[in-house]
Design a protein around this motif. Sequence first.
Motif, PDB file in Angstrom:
ATOM      1  N   ALA A  28      -1.068   8.409   4.942  1.00 61.04           N
ATOM      2  CA  ALA A  28      -2.049   8.411   4.206  1.00 61.04           C
ATOM      3  C   ALA A  28      -2.925   7.166   4.443  1.00 61.04           C
ATOM      4  CB  ALA A  28      -1.752   8.295   2.857  1.00 61.04           C
ATOM      5  N   ASN A  30      -5.023   4.914   4.134  1.00 65.73           N
ATOM      6  CA  ASN A  30      -5.693   4.489   3.007  1.00 65.73           C
ATOM      7  C   ASN A  30      -4.990   3.050   2.599  1.00 65.73           C
ATOM      8  OD1 ASN A  30      -3.451   5.126   1.426  1.00 65.73           O
ATOM      9  ND2 ASN A  30      -4.781   7.204   0.610  1.00 65.73           N
ATOM     10  N   PHE A  31      -4.158   2.611   3.466  1.00 65.72           N
ATOM     11  CA  PHE A  31      -3.264   1.569   3.393  1.00 65.72           C
ATOM     12  C   PHE A  31      -3.127   0.413   4.268  1.00 65.72           C
ATOM     13  CE2 PHE A  31       1.336   0.806   2.283  1.00 65.72           C
ATOM     14  CZ  PHE A  31       1.191   0.399   0.966  1.00 65.72           C
ATOM     15  N   GLU A  35      -2.051   1.555   7.687  1.00 63.62           N
ATOM     16  CA  GLU A  35      -2.710   2.536   7.959  1.00 63.62           C
ATOM     17  C   GLU A  35      -4.300   2.729   7.624  1.00 63.62           C
ATOM     18  OE1 GLU A  35       0.751   3.778   7.897  1.00 63.62           O
ATOM     19  OE2 GLU A  35       0.458   3.583   5.755  1.00 63.62           O
ATOM     20  N   PHE A  68      -1.225  10.273  -0.086  1.00 64.96           N
ATOM     21  CA  PHE A  68      -0.194   9.886  -0.014  1.00 64.96           C
ATOM     22  C   PHE A  68       1.215  10.594  -0.841  1.00 64.96           C
ATOM     23  CE2 PHE A  68       3.609   7.400  -1.555  1.00 64.96           C
ATOM     24  CZ  PHE A  68       4.200   6.985  -0.294  1.00 64.96           C
ATOM     25  N   SER A  85       4.053   5.863   6.693  1.00 69.07           N
ATOM     26  CA  SER A  85       3.160   5.593   5.748  1.00 69.07           C
ATOM     27  C   SER A  85       3.269   4.518   4.650  1.00 69.07           C
ATOM     28  CB  SER A  85       2.955   7.073   5.045  1.00 69.07           C
ATOM     29  OG  SER A  85       1.675   7.062   4.296  1.00 69.07           O
ATOM     30  N   GLY A  86       3.895   3.380   5.466  1.00 64.81           N
ATOM     31  CA  GLY A  86       4.353   2.209   4.576  1.00 64.81           C
ATOM     32  C   GLY A  86       5.507   2.776   3.377  1.00 64.81           C
ATOM     33  N   LEU A  87       6.333   3.671   4.013  1.00 65.34           N
ATOM     34  CA  LEU A  87       7.077   4.493   2.854  1.00 65.34           C
ATOM     35  C   LEU A  87       8.579   3.953   2.597  1.00 65.34           C
ATOM     36  CD1 LEU A  87       7.046   7.346   1.966  1.00 65.34           C
ATOM     37  CD2 LEU A  87       8.361   8.137   3.965  1.00 65.34           C
ATOM     38  N   THR A  88       8.692   3.687   1.535  1.00 65.16           N
ATOM     39  CA  THR A  88       9.673   2.822   1.091  1.00 65.16           C
ATOM     40  C   THR A  88      11.122   3.786   1.016  1.00 65.16           C
ATOM     41  OG1 THR A  88       8.289   1.326  -0.536  1.00 65.16           O
ATOM     42  CG2 THR A  88      10.774   1.533  -0.914  1.00 65.16           C
ATOM     43  N   ARG A  93      13.796  10.303  -2.640  1.00 63.13           N
ATOM     44  CA  ARG A  93      13.306  10.743  -1.443  1.00 63.13           C
ATOM     45  C   ARG A  93      14.065  11.363  -0.340  1.00 63.13           C
ATOM     46  NH1 ARG A  93       8.471   6.179  -0.994  1.00 63.13           N
ATOM     47  NH2 ARG A  93       7.169   6.822  -2.586  1.00 63.13           N
ATOM     48  N   GLN A 143      -1.429   3.383  -7.260  1.00 56.13           N
ATOM     49  CA  GLN A 143      -1.828   4.481  -6.266  1.00 56.13           C
ATOM     50  C   GLN A 143      -0.733   5.700  -6.536  1.00 56.13           C
ATOM     51  OE1 GLN A 143      -1.173   3.903  -1.930  1.00 56.13           O
ATOM     52  NE2 GLN A 143      -2.315   5.515  -1.483  1.00 56.13           N
ATOM     53  N   THR A 146       3.324   6.487  -5.641  1.00 57.69           N
ATOM     54  CA  THR A 146       4.035   5.386  -4.903  1.00 57.69           C
ATOM     55  C   THR A 146       4.975   4.513  -5.846  1.00 57.69           C
ATOM     56  OG1 THR A 146       2.228   3.786  -5.777  1.00 57.69           O
ATOM     57  CG2 THR A 146       1.759   4.784  -3.536  1.00 57.69           C
ATOM     58  N   THR A 147       5.600   3.605  -5.070  1.00 63.29           N
ATOM     59  CA  THR A 147       6.561   2.840  -5.751  1.00 63.29           C
ATOM     60  C   THR A 147       6.016   2.226  -7.080  1.00 63.29           C
ATOM     61  OG1 THR A 147       7.261   2.196  -3.725  1.00 63.29           O
ATOM     62  CG2 THR A 147       8.278   1.133  -5.420  1.00 63.29           C
ATOM     63  N   ASP A 192       1.796  -2.437  -2.841  1.00 61.81           N
ATOM     64  CA  ASP A 192       2.689  -3.238  -2.052  1.00 61.81           C
ATOM     65  C   ASP A 192       2.111  -4.516  -1.688  1.00 61.81           C
ATOM     66  OD1 ASP A 192       3.110  -0.366  -2.397  1.00 61.81           O
ATOM     67  OD2 ASP A 192       4.534  -0.545  -0.537  1.00 61.81           O
ATOM     68  N   GLU A 216      11.785  -3.932  -1.527  1.00 58.94           N
ATOM     69  CA  GLU A 216      11.834  -2.400  -0.769  1.00 58.94           C
ATOM     70  C   GLU A 216      12.031  -2.871   0.669  1.00 58.94           C
ATOM     71  OE1 GLU A 216       8.347  -0.298  -2.405  1.00 58.94           O
ATOM     72  OE2 GLU A 216       8.282  -1.651  -4.089  1.00 58.94           O
ATOM     73  N   TYR A 218      10.494  -0.425   4.136  1.00 58.05           N
ATOM     74  CA  TYR A 218       9.776   0.636   4.854  1.00 58.05           C
ATOM     75  C   TYR A 218      10.616   1.348   5.972  1.00 58.05           C
ATOM     76  CZ  TYR A 218       5.304  -0.908   2.749  1.00 58.05           C
ATOM     77  OH  TYR A 218       4.567  -1.624   1.843  1.00 58.05           O
TER      78      TYR A 218
HETATM   79  N1  ARG Z   1       5.726   1.809  -0.167  1.00 59.48           N
HETATM   80  C1  ARG Z   1       5.158   2.633  -1.248  1.00 59.48           C
HETATM   81  C2  ARG Z   1       5.729   3.815  -1.179  1.00 59.48           C
HETATM   82  O1  ARG Z   1       6.442   4.137  -0.524  1.00 59.48           O
HETATM   83  C3  ARG Z   1       3.499   2.704  -1.267  1.00 59.48           C
HETATM   84  C4  ARG Z   1       3.233   3.538   0.282  1.00 59.48           C
HETATM   85  C5  ARG Z   1       1.702   4.010   0.245  1.00 59.48           C
HETATM   86  N2  ARG Z   1       1.354   4.283   1.525  1.00 59.48           N
HETATM   87  C6  ARG Z   1       0.343   4.711   2.067  1.00 59.48           C
HETATM   88  N3  ARG Z   1      -0.086   4.985   3.226  1.00 59.48           N
HETATM   89  N4  ARG Z   1      -0.698   4.976   0.988  1.00 59.48           N
HETATM   90  O2  ARG Z   1       5.607   4.632  -2.520  1.00 59.48           O
END
Ligand code: ARG
Length: 258
Positions: A28, A30-31, A35, A68, A85-88, A93, A143, A146-147, A192, A216, A218
Motif C-alpha cells: 500500500a 501510501n506509507f 512505500e 493496506f 508494506s511496513g507489515l507488523t 496474520r 489507517q 493497521t496496528t 507507525d 512491533e 516488520y
Molecule cells: N505496521 C502497521 C501494520 O502492519 C501499519 C502498516 C501500514 N502499511 C502501509 N503500507 N500502509 O498494521
Amino acid sequence: MKVVLFFLSIVGIIFSGCKSDKLTMATAANFAPFEYISGGEFQGIDIDVAKIIASELGKELVISDMEFDSVVQSVASKNADIALSGLTINKTRKQVIDFSDTYFNAAQMLIIKENDERFKNLKTKEDVIKAVNKAKSLKIGVQAGTTGEFYSKGDKDWGFDGFKNAETISFANGAMAVTAMLNNQLDVVIIDEMPARVLTKTNSGVELVDIALTDEEYAIAVSKGNEELLNKINEILRTIKQDGRMQDIINKYYVQQK
Ligand code: ARG
C-alpha cells in the motif's frame, strides 16, 4: 482444430514462463518512508529491499499497489508472491500468511495538533494512555486495517485494551487522517513511528508525541507454507543486514523529527 490447440498450448507455455519470471509484491504505497509514489515511481525502504530480493532471485519485480487492508489477503490468496508494506508480525496474520525474519523495529505514536495542551509534557507510554483516556469525547484517526486501528479500538488477539472512551475513525491512509485533524475533524492520529515522523515533518500545524506506544517488528510476508521462497528471502535479508546494505537503505530514507 489441432493447429488451434497447438497454438494455444504455445501461448500457455509462454504465459506460464513469463509468470515465473516475475515476483509480484503487494503493498500500500501510501506509507512513506516505507512505500510511496514520488515522481510517478514507487519509492521507499520496502521498495529498495524488494528490488534487491527480486534481483537476487533473478526475477522482475512487479508492484501491485492496493489499500493496506487488502495486502495480507492478496498474499494469502496467492495473488501476490510477497508483501512488503511496513507489515507488523502478528499471530492473527500468521494464521493466513508466513512471515520472514524481521527487518525493522517499529512502534505506534501519537500525532497531535501543535500546542495541544492535553498532550504536553508527557514522558512515558502510561502518561500518553492516561492523557488519551482523560480527554473528553476524543476522536482518534487511524489507517484502516493497521496496528494503529487495533491499538485504538482495542483487540484481544493483538493484546490491545483500546481507548474505550474515544471514537476511532479509520482512513485509507495517514495523510488523510492528518488532513482531517487539521480540519478539526479529529483530535489525534495514531500511526507507525517512521510515517508519523514523515507526516509531522511535511505538515505544518502538527507535532509528534515522541513516545513508543507499542513494540512491533516488520517482516516480509509469503503465502502459507511457501518455505522455499521464505528461506531464500531470509538468506537475502541476512546478507543485506550483514554487508550493510539494509542500513544504507534505512539511512537513505531516514527522517529526523522536525
Ligand atoms: N505496521 C502497521 C501494520 O502492519 C501499519 C502498516 C501500514 N502499511 C502501509 N503500507 N500502509 O498494521
